[in-house]
Write a protein that holds these residues in place. Structure first.
Motif, PDB file in Angstrom:
ATOM      1  N   UNK A 135      36.118  58.356  39.129  1.00 58.35           N
ATOM      2  CA  UNK A 135      36.786  58.668  40.389  1.00 58.35           C
ATOM      3  C   UNK A 135      35.842  58.579  41.585  1.00 58.35           C
ATOM      4  N   UNK A 136      34.601  59.044  41.434  1.00 52.86           N
ATOM      5  CA  UNK A 136      33.640  58.980  42.538  1.00 52.86           C
ATOM      6  C   UNK A 136      33.335  57.552  42.944  1.00 52.86           C
ATOM      7  N   UNK A 137      33.201  56.665  41.985  1.00 56.37           N
ATOM      8  CA  UNK A 137      32.936  55.246  42.265  1.00 56.37           C
ATOM      9  C   UNK A 137      34.118  54.633  43.027  1.00 56.37           C
ATOM     10  N   UNK A 138      35.335  55.016  42.642  1.00 53.34           N
ATOM     11  CA  UNK A 138      36.518  54.514  43.341  1.00 53.34           C
ATOM     12  C   UNK A 138      36.584  55.013  44.778  1.00 53.34           C
ATOM     13  N   UNK A 139      36.258  56.271  44.984  1.00 56.38           N
ATOM     14  CA  UNK A 139      36.257  56.816  46.351  1.00 56.38           C
ATOM     15  C   UNK A 139      35.219  56.097  47.212  1.00 56.38           C
ATOM     16  N   UNK A 140      34.043  55.825  46.644  1.00 54.83           N
ATOM     17  CA  UNK A 140      33.010  55.093  47.383  1.00 54.83           C
ATOM     18  C   UNK A 140      33.503  53.699  47.758  1.00 54.83           C
ATOM     19  N   UNK A 141      34.150  53.016  46.805  1.00 52.52           N
ATOM     20  CA  UNK A 141      34.689  51.680  47.057  1.00 52.52           C
ATOM     21  C   UNK A 141      35.696  51.735  48.196  1.00 52.52           C
TER      22      UNK A 141
ATOM     23  N   UNK B 153      36.034  53.869  50.566  1.00 52.16           N
ATOM     24  CA  UNK B 153      35.393  54.160  51.847  1.00 52.16           C
ATOM     25  C   UNK B 153      34.750  52.898  52.425  1.00 52.16           C
ATOM     26  N   UNK B 154      34.219  52.029  51.565  1.00 53.75           N
ATOM     27  CA  UNK B 154      33.543  50.810  52.022  1.00 53.75           C
ATOM     28  C   UNK B 154      34.512  49.731  52.489  1.00 53.75           C
ATOM     29  N   UNK B 155      35.701  49.653  51.901  1.00 54.70           N
ATOM     30  CA  UNK B 155      36.603  48.532  52.187  1.00 54.70           C
ATOM     31  C   UNK B 155      37.806  48.916  53.038  1.00 54.70           C
ATOM     32  N   UNK B 156      37.861  50.156  53.513  1.00 55.53           N
ATOM     33  CA  UNK B 156      39.015  50.598  54.309  1.00 55.53           C
ATOM     34  C   UNK B 156      39.187  49.707  55.530  1.00 55.53           C
ATOM     35  N   UNK B 157      40.398  49.163  55.678  1.00 56.00           N
ATOM     36  CA  UNK B 157      40.741  48.326  56.832  1.00 56.00           C
ATOM     37  C   UNK B 157      42.254  48.181  56.854  1.00 56.00           C
ATOM     38  N   UNK B 158      42.823  47.992  58.029  1.00 53.05           N
ATOM     39  CA  UNK B 158      44.273  47.788  58.091  1.00 53.05           C
ATOM     40  C   UNK B 158      44.697  46.613  57.205  1.00 53.05           C
TER      41      UNK B 158
ATOM     42  N   UNK C 277      43.187  51.180  37.940  1.00 56.17           N
ATOM     43  CA  UNK C 277      43.544  51.680  36.611  1.00 56.17           C
ATOM     44  C   UNK C 277      42.954  53.072  36.437  1.00 56.17           C
ATOM     45  N   UNK C 278      43.648  54.066  36.950  1.00 56.29           N
ATOM     46  CA  UNK C 278      43.172  55.438  36.877  1.00 56.29           C
ATOM     47  C   UNK C 278      44.362  56.378  36.941  1.00 56.29           C
ATOM     48  N   UNK C 279      44.259  57.486  36.251  1.00 54.16           N
ATOM     49  CA  UNK C 279      45.281  58.522  36.328  1.00 54.16           C
ATOM     50  C   UNK C 279      45.357  58.977  37.780  1.00 54.16           C
ATOM     51  N   UNK C 280      46.552  58.941  38.398  1.00 54.72           N
ATOM     52  CA  UNK C 280      46.660  59.307  39.814  1.00 54.72           C
ATOM     53  C   UNK C 280      46.196  60.724  40.116  1.00 54.72           C
ATOM     54  N   UNK C 281      46.227  61.611  39.120  1.00 53.37           N
ATOM     55  CA  UNK C 281      45.753  62.986  39.338  1.00 53.37           C
ATOM     56  C   UNK C 281      44.250  63.019  39.608  1.00 53.37           C
ATOM     57  N   UNK C 282      43.541  61.992  39.156  1.00 44.38           N
ATOM     58  CA  UNK C 282      42.086  61.934  39.342  1.00 44.38           C
ATOM     59  C   UNK C 282      41.683  61.208  40.627  1.00 44.38           C
ATOM     60  N   UNK C 283      42.622  60.549  41.263  1.00 41.73           N
ATOM     61  CA  UNK C 283      42.303  59.706  42.412  1.00 41.73           C
ATOM     62  C   UNK C 283      42.498  60.470  43.718  1.00 41.73           C
ATOM     63  N   UNK C 284      41.459  60.609  44.458  1.00 38.04           N
ATOM     64  CA  UNK C 284      41.507  61.233  45.784  1.00 38.04           C
ATOM     65  C   UNK C 284      40.793  60.275  46.740  1.00 38.04           C
ATOM     66  N   UNK C 285      41.571  59.522  47.487  1.00 38.11           N
ATOM     67  CA  UNK C 285      40.987  58.539  48.388  1.00 38.11           C
ATOM     68  C   UNK C 285      40.680  59.172  49.738  1.00 38.11           C
ATOM     69  N   UNK C 286      39.612  58.708  50.373  1.00 39.47           N
ATOM     70  CA  UNK C 286      39.252  59.242  51.690  1.00 39.47           C
ATOM     71  C   UNK C 286      40.219  58.734  52.764  1.00 39.47           C
ATOM     72  N   UNK C 287      40.263  59.429  53.903  1.00 39.76           N
ATOM     73  CA  UNK C 287      41.023  58.942  55.060  1.00 39.76           C
ATOM     74  C   UNK C 287      40.408  57.607  55.467  1.00 39.76           C
TER      75      UNK C 287
END
Length: 155
Positions: free
Chosen positions: A56-62, A64-69, A76-86
């Motif tokens: 999950x931490x690696x996904x959040x980092x990704x 954060x790096x690629x956020x764009x309109x 492929x992750x359980x949605x309960x584990x996924x917390x994406x940044x603003x």
């Protein structure tokens, strides 16, 4: 290419190739560590990153790096584990489902209905036409090697 015992990395890429065929986009391009990018090129949906079952931490980092309109992520992750940044918005969960396809004949249609099947490249489209001549349902399948990715299903 498969790195997980259940073949999820292989399925992720097969799904991406089939989805790209179905939607008429460029094929997925490799990024890093089993990630892929599809350049979709639509307003509000410029690209779609396909991400394997990273921690999950690696996904959040990704994210954060690629956020764009217009950037989308399929992961492929359980949605309960996924917390994406603003500023990411998490939409309803979708599931990567799979089953073996057999050689069985399709079921009979209800009286008065007919099926129309068309193929263009790696895409099969089936339309069901009702007794009144109107489309009753449709779906298409993007082919990716030994995989068939169902898409655009409307009833």
């Amino acid at each position: 290419m498969t790195t997980h015992p259940n073949g999820s990395d292989e399925l992720l890429l097969a799904w991406g190739r089939g989805w790209a065929a179905s939607r008429g986009t460029a094929l997925p391009q490799p990024l890093v560590e089993g990630a892929w990018r599809i350049e979709v090129g639509l307003p509000g949906h410029r690209r779609r990153d396909l991400l394997p079952a990273w921690p999950a931490g690696r996904l959040r980092d990704w994210a954060a790096e690629v956020a764009a309109p217009g950037a989308w992520i399929k992961v492929l992750l359980d949605p309960a584990e996924l917390r994406l940044p603003a500023p990411w918005e998490q939409h309803a969960t979708e599931y990567l489902m799979s089953t073996l396809l057999g050689d069985e004949a399709p079921p009979a249609l209800a009286p008065g209905y007919r099926a129309e099947l068309a193929q263009r490249g790696d895409v099969l489209e089936c339309r069901l036409i009702g007794v009144d001549g109107q489309q009753a349902a449709r779906a298409q399948v993007g082919l990716s090697g030994r995989h068939a990715i169902f898409d655009q299903v409307v009833t």
